[in-house]
Design a protein around this motif. Sequence first.
Motif, PDB file in Angstrom:
ATOM      1  N   GLY A  95      13.747   5.789  -7.724  1.00 19.24           N
ATOM      2  CA  GLY A  95      12.591   5.635  -8.566  1.00 19.24           C
ATOM      3  C   GLY A  95      11.984   4.041  -7.667  1.00 19.24           C
ATOM      4  N   ASP A  96      12.108   3.704  -7.055  1.00 19.65           N
ATOM      5  CA  ASP A  96      10.875   2.656  -6.422  1.00 19.65           C
ATOM      6  C   ASP A  96       9.714   3.228  -5.978  1.00 19.65           C
ATOM      7  N   PHE A  97       8.923   2.878  -6.281  1.00 20.38           N
ATOM      8  CA  PHE A  97       8.169   3.298  -5.091  1.00 20.38           C
ATOM      9  C   PHE A  97       6.885   2.197  -3.735  1.00 20.38           C
ATOM     10  N   GLN A  98       7.466   1.837  -2.984  1.00 18.14           N
ATOM     11  CA  GLN A  98       6.409   1.541  -2.041  1.00 18.14           C
ATOM     12  C   GLN A  98       5.703   2.044  -1.168  1.00 18.14           C
ATOM     13  N   LEU A  99       4.392   1.536  -0.594  1.00 19.07           N
ATOM     14  CA  LEU A  99       3.533   2.325  -0.022  1.00 19.07           C
ATOM     15  C   LEU A  99       2.424   1.141   0.454  1.00 19.07           C
ATOM     16  N   GLU A 100       2.169   1.398   1.986  1.00 14.41           N
ATOM     17  CA  GLU A 100       1.236   0.253   3.031  1.00 14.41           C
ATOM     18  C   GLU A 100       0.394   1.469   2.784  1.00 14.41           C
ATOM     19  N   ALA A 110      -3.467  -3.678   2.379  1.00 17.16           N
ATOM     20  CA  ALA A 110      -3.012  -3.860   1.325  1.00 17.16           C
ATOM     21  C   ALA A 110      -1.259  -2.987   1.221  1.00 17.16           C
ATOM     22  N   THR A 111      -0.441  -3.100   0.134  1.00 23.10           N
ATOM     23  CA  THR A 111       0.490  -2.721  -0.347  1.00 23.10           C
ATOM     24  C   THR A 111       0.880  -2.410  -1.538  1.00 23.10           C
ATOM     25  N   TRP A 112       1.905  -1.209  -2.070  1.00 24.16           N
ATOM     26  CA  TRP A 112       1.272  -0.428  -3.427  1.00 24.16           C
ATOM     27  C   TRP A 112       2.785  -0.885  -3.290  1.00 24.16           C
ATOM     28  N   SER A 113       3.982  -1.572  -4.840  1.00 27.18           N
ATOM     29  CA  SER A 113       4.995  -1.431  -5.737  1.00 27.18           C
ATOM     30  C   SER A 113       4.604  -1.541  -6.618  1.00 27.18           C
ATOM     31  N   GLY A 114       5.705  -0.014  -6.999  1.00 24.44           N
ATOM     32  CA  GLY A 114       5.388   0.690  -8.401  1.00 24.44           C
ATOM     33  C   GLY A 114       7.098   1.095  -8.933  1.00 24.44           C
ATOM     34  N   GLN A 115       7.145   1.673  -9.596  1.00 17.04           N
ATOM     35  CA  GLN A 115       7.852   2.629 -10.622  1.00 17.04           C
ATOM     36  C   GLN A 115       7.650   3.829 -10.911  1.00 17.04           C
ATOM     37  N   CYS A 121       8.147  13.334 -15.199  1.00 14.22           N
ATOM     38  CA  CYS A 121       8.160  14.308 -14.436  1.00 14.22           C
ATOM     39  C   CYS A 121       7.936  14.149 -13.006  1.00 14.22           C
ATOM     40  N   GLY A 122       8.049  12.943 -12.521  1.00 12.91           N
ATOM     41  CA  GLY A 122       7.682  12.469 -11.034  1.00 12.91           C
ATOM     42  C   GLY A 122       5.915  12.831 -10.962  1.00 12.91           C
ATOM     43  N   LYS A 123       5.744  12.496 -11.811  1.00 12.39           N
ATOM     44  CA  LYS A 123       3.626  12.915 -12.254  1.00 12.39           C
ATOM     45  C   LYS A 123       2.986  11.658 -12.548  1.00 12.39           C
ATOM     46  N   GLU A 124       3.808  10.139 -12.175  1.00 12.18           N
ATOM     47  CA  GLU A 124       2.966   9.427 -12.480  1.00 12.18           C
ATOM     48  C   GLU A 124       4.283   8.111 -12.447  1.00 12.18           C
ATOM     49  N   ILE A 125       3.151   7.179 -11.500  1.00  4.60           N
ATOM     50  CA  ILE A 125       3.866   6.189 -11.291  1.00  4.60           C
ATOM     51  C   ILE A 125       2.700   4.974 -11.311  1.00  4.60           C
ATOM     52  N   LYS A 126       3.418   3.476 -12.049  1.00  4.78           N
ATOM     53  CA  LYS A 126       2.898   2.651 -12.281  1.00  4.78           C
ATOM     54  C   LYS A 126       3.411   1.214 -11.535  1.00  4.78           C
ATOM     55  N   GLY A 127       2.139   0.514 -11.111  1.00  3.28           N
ATOM     56  CA  GLY A 127       3.209  -0.756 -10.858  1.00  3.28           C
ATOM     57  C   GLY A 127       1.814  -1.591  -9.742  1.00  3.28           C
ATOM     58  N   ILE A 128       1.801  -2.687  -8.751  1.00  2.00           N
ATOM     59  CA  ILE A 128       1.181  -3.408  -8.868  1.00  2.00           C
ATOM     60  C   ILE A 128       0.684  -3.368  -6.631  1.00  2.00           C
ATOM     61  N   TRP A 129      -1.144  -2.850  -7.181  1.00  2.00           N
ATOM     62  CA  TRP A 129      -1.790  -3.225  -5.262  1.00  2.00           C
ATOM     63  C   TRP A 129      -1.641  -4.112  -4.961  1.00  2.00           C
ATOM     64  N   THR A 130      -1.373  -5.391  -3.755  1.00  2.00           N
ATOM     65  CA  THR A 130      -1.681  -6.080  -3.219  1.00  2.00           C
ATOM     66  C   THR A 130      -2.329  -6.587  -2.424  1.00  2.00           C
ATOM     67  N   ASN A 131      -3.703  -6.930  -2.436  1.00  5.46           N
ATOM     68  CA  ASN A 131      -4.639  -7.505  -0.902  1.00  5.46           C
ATOM     69  C   ASN A 131      -4.110  -8.177  -0.267  1.00  5.46           C
ATOM     70  N   PRO A 139      -2.457  -4.601 -11.385  1.00  8.86           N
ATOM     71  CA  PRO A 139      -2.054  -2.967 -12.184  1.00  8.86           C
ATOM     72  C   PRO A 139      -3.001  -1.736 -11.372  1.00  8.86           C
ATOM     73  N   PHE A 140      -1.627  -0.804 -10.771  1.00 10.37           N
ATOM     74  CA  PHE A 140      -1.801   0.117 -10.427  1.00 10.37           C
ATOM     75  C   PHE A 140      -1.673   1.871 -11.445  1.00 10.37           C
ATOM     76  N   VAL A 141      -2.099   2.900 -11.106  1.00 11.22           N
ATOM     77  CA  VAL A 141      -1.820   4.294 -12.410  1.00 11.22           C
ATOM     78  C   VAL A 141      -1.907   4.774 -10.587  1.00 11.22           C
ATOM     79  N   LEU A 142      -1.036   5.806 -10.611  1.00 10.56           N
ATOM     80  CA  LEU A 142      -1.538   7.200 -10.055  1.00 10.56           C
ATOM     81  C   LEU A 142      -0.579   8.116 -10.906  1.00 10.56           C
ATOM     82  N   ARG A 143      -1.769   9.478 -10.711  1.00 10.98           N
ATOM     83  CA  ARG A 143      -1.301  10.214 -11.592  1.00 10.98           C
ATOM     84  C   ARG A 143      -1.703  11.577 -10.366  1.00 10.98           C
ATOM     85  N   LYS A 144      -0.535  12.087 -10.897  1.00 12.97           N
ATOM     86  CA  LYS A 144      -0.165  13.901  -9.234  1.00 12.97           C
ATOM     87  C   LYS A 144      -1.480  14.882 -10.264  1.00 12.97           C
ATOM     88  N   GLN A 145      -2.236  15.336  -9.319  1.00 14.33           N
ATOM     89  CA  GLN A 145      -3.316  16.491  -9.763  1.00 14.33           C
ATOM     90  C   GLN A 145      -1.880  17.632  -9.254  1.00 14.33           C
TER      91      GLN A 145
END
Length: 149
Positions: A95-100, A110-115, A121-131, A139-145
Amino acid sequence: MTLRFTTLLIAACALCTGVNAQNASKSTPAPCLAPEALGAVHLYGLWRAEIDGEPGGASVRLQKDPEQDDSLVGSIQRDGAKAKPALLAGDLQHGDFQLEESDDGVRISATWSGQVVAASCGKEIKGIWTNALTDQTRPFVLRKQGGWE
């Protein structure tokens, strides 16, 4: 004759009832997987990114990393940006999301770290974007299209 007609009518009613029961069960949505049960494969596709403090949003495309199983690669194109999309690489574990993110394909910009949000149902991720250059966090939110995946 009346007995045959009654028997035929009962059989027809039974068939109609059975068909309705089958149709009703097919329309029941499948239960959501818990964030801990999701893997990278569940994130493949197009996402919409919103980062607090940034004008507009961005389109994020995630796909299977051809070199590493259960990892992600992709790109991010910010709305209105004329520059080429930045490259992305990361993973999802328990459930932990990590992206570079890399603007030039060499250095991490930048890095993206969220949950994964539990009820999404796996269609939304929230976390912190770091420059990576300024250490500024947002803060960021990703929503699946929807659509093909």
